[in-house]
Design an enzyme around this catalytic site. Structure first.
Site, PDB file in Angstrom:
ATOM      1  CB  SER A   1      -0.963  -0.075   1.192  1.00 53.31           C
ATOM      2  OG  SER A   1      -1.939   0.921   1.137  1.00 53.31           O
TER       3      SER A   1
ATOM      4  CG  HIS B   1      -4.343  -1.882  -1.837  1.00 53.56           C
ATOM      5  ND1 HIS B   1      -4.804  -2.597  -0.759  1.00 53.56           N
ATOM      6  CD2 HIS B   1      -3.753  -0.785  -1.292  1.00 53.56           C
ATOM      7  CE1 HIS B   1      -4.498  -1.978   0.367  1.00 53.56           C
ATOM      8  NE2 HIS B   1      -3.868  -0.869   0.065  1.00 53.56           N
TER       9      HIS B   1
END
Length: 197
Positions: A97, A122
């Site tokens: 992330s 993501h």
């Protein structure tokens, strides 16, 4: 949390340092765990300190993070770009992330991962409560962050933004070698080069 101490011998006797202070002397900053405002403040302070010490010498940012708060991560990202000192990034364990964004934000040619590291990108996530208008405002902000992060990762990796939009729709895990092929890092490092850099 227990923080180990190291003892260093000098001409004036012994001096004890906590391990992070000793690493800082070698221009190593360690970003471990979830990225939040407190962690970001500590990393930023270390980056600014090391730049003041020597603005031309590399800083080595070691990352083992599941990600965290986007705004806290972007504060680190902006500081990495703001300072003159080049920031080399090294993923140990995981950079997921926001951790993956920071890994990719390192100085071009100096972005590394160890062989068994995992990198994951993501879309940002969030939650909202309250009145419908407040929820809509929060949803629009998350979508804005999603577009911004996809553009940043596209610029840093060389991938088209359309591919980032597709790949970040869900958790997209990569090995170190796959992250290199994707353009998130420049090389997979198996051994530390001579000289510690």
């Amino acid at each position: 949390m227990y923080v180990p101490m190291v003892v260093e011998q000098s001409g004036r006797g012994e001096r004890a340092y906590d391990i992070y202070s000793r690493l800082l002397k070698e221009r190593i900053v360690f970003l471990g765990g979830e990225i939040n405002d407190q962690v970001a403040d500590l990393v930023i302070a270390q980056l600014l300190f090391l730049e003041a010490e020597d603005p031309d010498k590399d800083i080595h940012l070691y990352i083992n993070s599941p990600g965290g708060v986007v705004t806290a991560g972007m504060a680190i990202f902006d500081t990495m770009n703001y300072i003159k000192a080049p920031v080399s990034t090294i993923c140990i364990g995981q950079a997921a992330s926001m951790g993956a964004v920071l890994l990719t934000a390192g100085e071009k040619g100096k972005r590394f991962a160890l062989p068994h590291a995992r990198i994951m990108i993501h879309q940002p996530s969030g939650g909202s409560r309250g009145q419908a208008t407040d929820i809509m405002i929060q949803a629009e902000e998350i979508l804005r962050m999603k577009r911004e992060l996809n553009r940043l990762l596209a610029d840093l990796s060389g991938q088209p933004v359309e591919r980032l939009e597709q790949d970040t729709e869900r958790d997209f895990f990569m090995s170190a070698e796959e992250a290199r092929n994707y353009g998130l890092i420049d090389a997979v490092m198996t051994r530390r080069p001579d000289g510690g850099d």
